[in-house]
Design an enzyme around this catalytic site. Structure first.
Site, mmCIF file in Angstrom:
data_model
loop_
_atom_site.group_PDB
_atom_site.id
_atom_site.type_symbol
_atom_site.label_atom_id
_atom_site.label_comp_id
_atom_site.label_asym_id
_atom_site.label_seq_id
_atom_site.Cartn_x
_atom_site.Cartn_y
_atom_site.Cartn_z
ATOM 1 N N GLU A 153 5.250 -1.358 8.712
ATOM 2 C CA GLU A 153 5.380 -1.952 7.383
ATOM 3 C C GLU A 153 6.636 -1.367 6.766
ATOM 4 O O GLU A 153 6.648 -0.219 6.306
ATOM 5 C CB GLU A 153 4.140 -1.618 6.533
ATOM 6 C CG GLU A 153 2.856 -2.237 7.063
ATOM 7 C CD GLU A 153 2.919 -3.744 7.162
ATOM 8 O OE1 GLU A 153 3.642 -4.363 6.339
ATOM 9 O OE2 GLU A 153 2.285 -4.312 8.054
ATOM 10 N N CYS A 168 7.987 -1.527 -1.940
ATOM 11 C CA CYS A 168 8.597 -2.335 -0.892
ATOM 12 C C CYS A 168 8.619 -3.826 -1.216
ATOM 13 O O CYS A 168 9.442 -4.560 -0.681
ATOM 14 C CB CYS A 168 7.896 -2.088 0.443
ATOM 15 S SG CYS A 168 6.118 -2.407 0.403
#
Length: 478
Positions: free
Chosen positions: A220, A254
């Site tokens: 990720e 993110c």
């Protein structure tokens, strides 16, 4: 060793921890659904019974406000753990795929089995949710797990090390604190699965280490998640929802909106809408001593963010101030940003929002399509035509229409990257699937033997004709 008062796990203990959780896995301790359910509910209790302690830790490390901490970090873990506990039987149920008639008696089945012991390496920006969302899936799948939190949030990491063995089975779940040396030692070991959240640079290191044992990996990562604003959308609402996404954790997220592409026809009105929203979000200076505006996690990241503001060739229209003592940077909006500006080179990961003027939505779509796949694309429009353009001409981990960050609230769809933003999606059942091997099974009846005469040696012309009939089926017209 220690850093910022965080006690690192002695290197000599890491092999012992690994051996302990591996032994637990091989003994089958984590296989029963009743065990997994209990651990999941214990995880929920760990969050719920220590809300203030965890809020305090996040406040100390990141300056994160209590409401934001509980809403974005603790609540999803509590609810996700309960949902997984209640869904376990359904998720773990063996699958009975439909097969062709001639194989109907073979008891064809797909069993869901745990991949093995998991290494979970989590980041500093959302240290609770980005650790324990993955752990929910590992527990649900029956995988013992070693957690390596970020040393950049030492208070949170110390809380994890204290709470995890009190609530979860210490024979199956452990926390290893440390930095580069400790992480390297962990990566030198053989795992059933590695789950990493962090930068693309470190992600490549993790993937390389995993290749030694052909270990499956979930990465990720991040990237520059763009926002496209279409002229047909309510500009004030778009500005409010974009800035909402940007202020979360001071932009250290993110899926934070990284830059905004705005058609020339509505560029100036959109900038004015941003100014209006900014004033409503910050009635007082975000850098005031009494302000609850968060901070940049550490000195190196603070210098990086500050440097970007100093280097941009764009026009700083909002913010642009900082506090060296408390590592705070005001939310900074920069207009007239060109595609070759320093702000457009790498993921900003901080409270900076560049606004890029484009000719129209088509140019915006082309800009996004020409860049590496981001973790998410945000688009504000009421037009199905615009939606179809984004869907068909771009790619990303997820695609969100008319809001920011709300994909994180939907556990029914996978959350994850694509290309340089990572691979492997999780959330809800997808978290369970990541750590589960779908093990195929058949049982070929002895009574089938008379039908197998032609498969054995020696082959003949007759056996060839019979056994190759499948290659001569009629192919449908296109």
């Amino acid at each position: 060793m220690s850093c910022n008062n965080l006690q690192y796990t002695p290197l000599s203990e890491i092999p012992e921890i690994y051996a302990r959780v591996t032994k637990t896995f091989k003994a089958g301790t984590t296989r029963p659904l009743s065990y997994r359910r209990h651990q999941l509910l214990q995880l929920a209790r760990m969050m719920q019974e220590n809300i203030v302690t965890i809020e305090d830790a996040l406040l100390a490390d990141l300056g994160k406000q209590r409401q934001e901490s509980t809403v974005t970090e603790l609540t999803p873990i509590i609810q996700g753990s309960i949902n997984a506990a209640e869904s376990l039987e359904e998720w773990a149920k063996p699958e009975k795929p439909k097969v062709e008639a001639w194989r109907s008696s073979w008891d064809t089945t797909i069993y869901h089995v745990p991949k093995g012991v998991v290494l979970l390496i989590s980041p500093w920006n959302y240290p609770i949710i980005l650790t324990f969302l993955g752990l929910i899936g590992a527990i649900a799948a029956g995988c013992p797990t070693v957690i390596k939190p970020s040393e950049c949030t030492p208070t949170v990491a110390a809380v994890m090390a204290d709470l995890v063995p009190k609530y979860l089975d210490p024979a199956a779940y452990a926390v290893v604190n440390g930095a580069v040396e400790e992480t390297k030692m962990l990566l030198d070991l053989q795992w059933g699965h590695i789950f990493f959240t962090g930068s693309t640079r470190i992600g490549r290191i993790v993937a390389t280490a995993a290749a030694k044992y052909v270990t499956p990996v979930t990465l990720e990562l991040g990237g520059k998640s763009p926002v496209i604003v279409s002229p047909d959308y309510d500009l004030e609402l778009a500005a409010k929802r974009i800035l909402y996404g940007k202020v979360q954790n001071v932009g250290q997220l993110c899926v934070s909106p990284d830059y905004v592409l705005v058609p020339r026809s509505v560029y100036k009105p959109f900038v004015e809408a941003l100014k209006k929203t900014y004033a409503s979000f910050f009635p007082t200076d975000p850098l005031d001593k009494e302000s609850k505006w968060g901070k940049i996690v550490n000195e190196p990241n603070y210098r990086r963010v500050k440097g970007l503001i100093e280097e941009t060739k764009g026009d700083v229209i909002l913010g642009g101030k900082w506090d060296d003592t408390r590592l705070r940077v005001a939310l900074t909006v920069v207009s007239e940003v060109k595609l070759n500006d320093p702000l457009m080179e790498e993921e900003l990961f901080g409270p900076i929002l560049p606004i890029v003027e484009v000719e129209d939505v088509d140019e915006a779509v082309q800009i996004v399509a020409d860049r590496p796949y981001p973790l998410v694309i945000y688009t504000f429009s009421n037009s199905n035509e615009v939606k179809e353009k984004i869907t068909n001409r771009t790619n990303s981990g997820t695609f969100v229409f008319n809001d920011t960050q709300m994909q994180l609230a939907v556990h029914e769809i996978p959350f994850g990257g694509h290309g340089e933003s990572g691979y492997g999606g999780y959330m809800g059942k997808d978290s369970y699937n990541i750590f589960t091997h779908r093990r195929g099974y058949i049982n070929v009846p002895t009574e089938m033997e008379p039908f197998y005469a032609y498969r054995y040696l020696p082959y003949s012309e007759e056996s060839y004709k019979v056994m190759t009939q499948g290659a001569r089926v009629k192919i449908p017209e296109a």
